[in-house]
Design a protein around this motif. Structure first.
Motif, PDB file in Angstrom:
ATOM      1  N   GLU A   1       0.843  -1.195   0.000  1.00  0.00           N
ATOM      2  CA  GLU A   1       0.000   0.000   0.000  1.00  0.00           C
ATOM      3  C   GLU A   1       0.877   1.242   0.000  1.00  0.00           C
ATOM      4  O   GLU A   1       1.798   1.351   0.806  1.00  0.00           O
ATOM      5  N   LEU A   2       0.552   2.145  -0.895  1.00  0.00           N
ATOM      6  CA  LEU A   2       1.213   3.439  -0.933  1.00  0.00           C
ATOM      7  C   LEU A   2       0.162   4.484  -0.612  1.00  0.00           C
ATOM      8  O   LEU A   2      -0.659   4.830  -1.460  1.00  0.00           O
ATOM      9  N   THR A   3       0.158   4.946   0.635  1.00  0.00           N
ATOM     10  CA  THR A   3      -0.791   5.973   1.045  1.00  0.00           C
ATOM     11  C   THR A   3      -0.214   7.319   0.625  1.00  0.00           C
ATOM     12  O   THR A   3       0.928   7.652   0.945  1.00  0.00           O
ATOM     13  N   LEU A   4      -1.011   8.060  -0.114  1.00  0.00           N
ATOM     14  CA  LEU A   4      -0.574   9.303  -0.747  1.00  0.00           C
ATOM     15  C   LEU A   4      -1.174  10.508  -0.028  1.00  0.00           C
ATOM     16  O   LEU A   4      -2.206  10.391   0.644  1.00  0.00           O
ATOM     17  N   PRO A   5      -0.562  11.694  -0.162  1.00  0.00           N
ATOM     18  CA  PRO A   5      -1.105  12.894   0.491  1.00  0.00           C
ATOM     19  C   PRO A   5      -2.555  13.172   0.075  1.00  0.00           C
ATOM     20  O   PRO A   5      -2.981  12.796  -1.021  1.00  0.00           O
ATOM     21  N   ALA A   6      -3.284  13.838   0.941  1.00  0.00           N
ATOM     22  CA  ALA A   6      -4.695  14.136   0.694  1.00  0.00           C
ATOM     23  C   ALA A   6      -4.895  14.959  -0.579  1.00  0.00           C
ATOM     24  O   ALA A   6      -5.910  14.814  -1.251  1.00  0.00           O
ATOM     25  N   ASP A   7      -3.939  15.809  -0.913  1.00  0.00           N
ATOM     26  CA  ASP A   7      -4.075  16.649  -2.111  1.00  0.00           C
ATOM     27  C   ASP A   7      -3.336  16.067  -3.318  1.00  0.00           C
ATOM     28  O   ASP A   7      -3.132  16.749  -4.316  1.00  0.00           O
TER      29      ASP A   7
END
Length: 192
Positions: free
Chosen positions: A7-13
């Motif tokens: 999993e690559l959790t990315l910034p909200a924007d």
């Protein structure tokens, strides 16, 4: 069969079109990968289908350990590491695989469940096998699988659907691409 996911959790924007473009550029590279049953290129977008985050999280079913190792250690995985950093790679031992009647992979649902202390393993794991078979029989299901990580005592239930109203509980992902060179060699039914 071996299940694998990172999993690559990315910034909200984060502009998730970057992930879409990457998958469009490199997704086909595994379309004929020896030892791979199938790979779904998955994306969750913040605010869509109940997701609180942006996340790229491909899910794999491997027919052979050699194929998985060649992917991880032979250079293909290094491209992802170079672009996003080295993620933790989760692995589960296959419990079951069931084919559905659907053909177009559009959405996926993943549910991870702890294996409670004191539970009878054969009964609990058979429940996950039964759930995979039940889900695969639902309208719009492409396939369903279940696997277990005995180091964490966790079961993962994973299903792929043609539509955005899957009949499974869990985190919903969009399927950006599917590589399935060895799907016909994934063992059907219970794996013990």
């Amino acid at each position: 069969m071996h299940a694998m996911q990172y999993e690559l959790t990315l910034p909200a924007d984060y502009d998730t079109d970057i992930v879409r473009a990457r998958v469009a550029r490199v997704g086909h590279l595994l379309d004929d990968w020896d030892g791979l049953g199938l790979k779904t290129y998955l994306l969750r977008e913040r605010g869509q289908y109940g997701s609180p985050i942006n996340q790229y999280a491909p899910f794999y079913l491997w027919n052979t350990v050699e194929g998985m190792n060649r992917f991880l250690w032979g250079g293909a995985f290094q491209g992802l590491v170079d672009d996003f950093g080295r993620p933790t790679v989760r692995q589960w031992t296959g419990l079951a695989y069931a084919e559905g009647a659907g053909t177009r992979a559009a959405f996926a649902v993943r549910r991870r469940l702890p294996v409670p202390d004191g539970s009878e393993l054969s009964v609990l794991l058979q429940d996950s096998v039964d759930e995979a078979e039940r889900l695969a029989g639902q309208d719009g299901a492409v396939f369903a699988t279940a696997a277990v990580d005995p180091s964490r005592w966790e079961v993962v239930r994973f299903s792929v659907w043609e539509h955005d109203a899957p009949k499974a509980d869990g985190e919903v992902f969009q399927v950006l691409h599917r590589s399935a060179p060895g799907r016909d060699r994934l063992p059907l039914g219970r794996h013990w």
